[in-house]
Design an enzyme around this catalytic site. Structure first.
Site, PDB file in Angstrom:
ATOM      1  N   ASN A  10       0.876  -1.169   0.000  1.00  0.00           N
ATOM      2  CA  ASN A  10       0.000   0.000   0.000  1.00  0.00           C
ATOM      3  C   ASN A  10       0.912   1.218   0.000  1.00  0.00           C
ATOM      4  O   ASN A  10       1.505   1.547   1.021  1.00  0.00           O
ATOM      5  CB  ASN A  10      -0.896  -0.034   1.251  1.00  0.00           C
ATOM      6  CG  ASN A  10      -1.729   1.228   1.401  1.00  0.00           C
ATOM      7  OD1 ASN A  10      -1.779   2.061   0.491  1.00  0.00           O
ATOM      8  ND2 ASN A  10      -2.374   1.376   2.549  1.00  0.00           N
ATOM      9  N   LYS A  12       0.148   4.234  -0.168  1.00  0.00           N
ATOM     10  CA  LYS A  12      -0.476   5.409   0.457  1.00  0.00           C
ATOM     11  C   LYS A  12      -0.245   6.632  -0.427  1.00  0.00           C
ATOM     12  O   LYS A  12      -0.271   6.511  -1.649  1.00  0.00           O
ATOM     13  CB  LYS A  12       0.036   5.578   1.891  1.00  0.00           C
ATOM     14  CG  LYS A  12      -0.100   4.266   2.699  1.00  0.00           C
ATOM     15  CD  LYS A  12       0.127   4.401   4.160  1.00  0.00           C
ATOM     16  CE  LYS A  12      -0.062   3.052   4.843  1.00  0.00           C
ATOM     17  NZ  LYS A  12       0.072   3.107   6.290  1.00  0.00           N
ATOM     18  N   HIS A  96      -9.359   1.324   4.823  1.00  0.00           N
ATOM     19  CA  HIS A  96      -8.089   1.410   5.547  1.00  0.00           C
ATOM     20  C   HIS A  96      -8.276   2.275   6.791  1.00  0.00           C
ATOM     21  O   HIS A  96      -9.073   3.221   6.784  1.00  0.00           O
ATOM     22  CB  HIS A  96      -7.006   2.002   4.635  1.00  0.00           C
ATOM     23  CG  HIS A  96      -5.643   1.885   5.234  1.00  0.00           C
ATOM     24  ND1 HIS A  96      -5.162   2.784   6.149  1.00  0.00           N
ATOM     25  CD2 HIS A  96      -4.683   0.938   5.075  1.00  0.00           C
ATOM     26  CE1 HIS A  96      -3.945   2.397   6.521  1.00  0.00           C
ATOM     27  NE2 HIS A  96      -3.635   1.281   5.884  1.00  0.00           N
ATOM     28  N   GLU A  98      -6.613   4.580   7.966  1.00  0.00           N
ATOM     29  CA  GLU A  98      -6.397   6.015   7.737  1.00  0.00           C
ATOM     30  C   GLU A  98      -7.635   6.650   7.117  1.00  0.00           C
ATOM     31  O   GLU A  98      -7.953   7.807   7.384  1.00  0.00           O
ATOM     32  CB  GLU A  98      -5.149   6.216   6.855  1.00  0.00           C
ATOM     33  CG  GLU A  98      -3.879   5.962   7.657  1.00  0.00           C
ATOM     34  CD  GLU A  98      -2.744   5.344   6.869  1.00  0.00           C
ATOM     35  OE1 GLU A  98      -2.753   5.410   5.627  1.00  0.00           O
ATOM     36  OE2 GLU A  98      -1.838   4.775   7.517  1.00  0.00           O
ATOM     37  N   GLU A 168      -5.211  -5.083  10.424  1.00  0.00           N
ATOM     38  CA  GLU A 168      -4.172  -4.099  10.716  1.00  0.00           C
ATOM     39  C   GLU A 168      -4.467  -3.440  12.063  1.00  0.00           C
ATOM     40  O   GLU A 168      -5.261  -2.488  12.134  1.00  0.00           O
ATOM     41  CB  GLU A 168      -4.132  -3.020   9.627  1.00  0.00           C
ATOM     42  CG  GLU A 168      -3.862  -3.554   8.238  1.00  0.00           C
ATOM     43  CD  GLU A 168      -3.297  -2.468   7.308  1.00  0.00           C
ATOM     44  OE1 GLU A 168      -2.236  -2.707   6.740  1.00  0.00           O
ATOM     45  OE2 GLU A 168      -3.905  -1.397   7.182  1.00  0.00           O
ATOM     46  N   GLY A 174       2.834   1.981  10.977  1.00  0.00           N
ATOM     47  CA  GLY A 174       3.821   3.055  10.873  1.00  0.00           C
ATOM     48  C   GLY A 174       4.521   3.395  12.177  1.00  0.00           C
ATOM     49  O   GLY A 174       5.202   4.407  12.281  1.00  0.00           O
ATOM     50  N   SER A 214       3.642  -2.393  10.362  1.00  0.00           N
ATOM     51  CA  SER A 214       5.093  -2.527  10.586  1.00  0.00           C
ATOM     52  C   SER A 214       5.631  -3.904  10.202  1.00  0.00           C
ATOM     53  O   SER A 214       6.520  -4.438  10.867  1.00  0.00           O
ATOM     54  CB  SER A 214       5.460  -2.178  12.031  1.00  0.00           C
ATOM     55  OG  SER A 214       5.119  -0.829  12.307  1.00  0.00           O
TER      56      SER A 214
HETATM   57  P1  13P Z   1       3.258   0.173   7.724  1.00  0.00           P
HETATM   58  O1  13P Z   1       3.748  -1.107   7.085  1.00  0.00           O
HETATM   59  O2  13P Z   1       4.017   1.380   7.263  1.00  0.00           O
HETATM   60  O3  13P Z   1       3.151   0.050   9.215  1.00  0.00           O
HETATM   61  O4  13P Z   1       1.764   0.412   7.178  1.00  0.00           O
HETATM   62  C1  13P Z   1       0.865  -0.647   7.236  1.00  0.00           C
HETATM   63  C2  13P Z   1      -0.360  -0.268   6.491  1.00  0.00           C
HETATM   64  O5  13P Z   1      -1.108   0.589   6.904  1.00  0.00           O
HETATM   65  C3  13P Z   1      -0.613  -0.937   5.209  1.00  0.00           C
HETATM   66  O6  13P Z   1      -1.882  -0.661   4.741  1.00  0.00           O
END
Ligand code: 13P
Length: 254
Positions: A10, A12, A96, A98, A168, A174, A214
């Site tokens: 992803n 982002k 997601h 976010e 997740e 992150g 992560s």
């Molecule tokens: P990270 O791997 O940067 O923690 O992000 C995970 C994520 O949100 C994938 O959609």
């Protein structure tokens, strides 16, 4: 029942078209060696066209990061299923954390986006996961259950088999904090049990559940080795070809 491992990056809000093409060219040079895994990249909308072209003829599939439920109309800033499909997109991330946290996404909107994605023949990657305070309050299962039952409401078992769930835990995204393999496996087993209650055991066994948060080369092998972890949804570690390829290689145990 053997489930094909699916590792999706992803991106982002990262990578313009030129940067996305460079990343895919670098992935393509080595990805053919991995034929037991489904590899997906999910660039921003404006980068999708160039990435689809760059990935053509390789084993890298392309996904989007969102989809609107309407076929077309006055929805400024939104993108429809037909726009994705005709751009060469095969997968789409839905709900997601976010999007839930910053853009008002709810289980209800997840459900509407999911219906549009399924109707268009896309492979949806539906994201669920608890916040840190929910985990600390012992509410993880309650939160996951609500997200699954709301997000996947009114889906047939036949369609459900196509859905990929991404677990997740929000506190792991992150932050460098990964759920331990045992913690992640416990959540994945719970999710599969919920899916079995909704769609039947056979369908639940066929559905793939990715871990996200992560995930990196150093922990991918242990995570994907868990019985109910069928791959990963990767943020930061998917932005660089070397780390994404090494993560895939670790996840596949080679
Ligand atoms: P990270 O791997 O940067 O923690 O992000 C995970 C994520 O949100 C994938 O959609």
């Amino acid at each position: 029942m053997s489930r094909k491992v699916i590792i999706a990056g992803n991106w982002k809000m990262n990578k313009n078209a030129a940067e996305g093409v460079a990343l895919v060219e670098a992935l393509k040079a080595k990805s053919a060696a991995f034929n037991d895994v489904e590899i997906v990249v999910c660039p921003p909308f404006t980068t999708i066209g160039a990435v689809v072209e760059a990935a053509a003829g390789s084993n890298i599939g392309v996904g989007a990061q969102n989809i609107h439920w309407a076929a077309n109309g006055a929805f400024t800033g939104e993108i429809s299923a037909d726009m994705l499909v005709t751009s060469g997109v095969k997968y789409v991330i839905i709900g997601h954390s976010e999007r839930r946290q910053y853009f008002g996404e709810t289980d209800e909107t997840v459900n509407k986006r999911l219906a549009a994605a399924l109707a268009a023949g896309l492979i949806p990657i539906v994201c669920i996961g608890e916040l840190l305070e929910e985990r600390e309050a012992g509410k993880t299962e309650e939160v996951l259950s609500t997200q699954i039952r709301g997000g996947l409401a009114n889906v047939s078992a036949e369609d459900a088999a196509r859905i990929v769930i991404a677990y997740e835990p929000v506190w792991a995204i992150g932050t460098g904090k990964t759920a331990t393999p045992e913690m992640a496996q416990a959540a994945h087993a719970f999710i599969r049990a919920e899916l079995a209650a909704m769609f039947g055991a056979e369908t639940a066994e066929a559905m793939r559940i990715q871990y996200g948060g992560s995930m990196k080369p150093a922990n991918a092998r242990e995570l994907v080795a868990q019985k109910d972890i069928d791959g990963g949804l990767i943020g930061g570690a998917a932005l660089d070809a070397e780390s994404f390829l090494s993560l895939i290689s670790e996840a596949m145990g080679c």
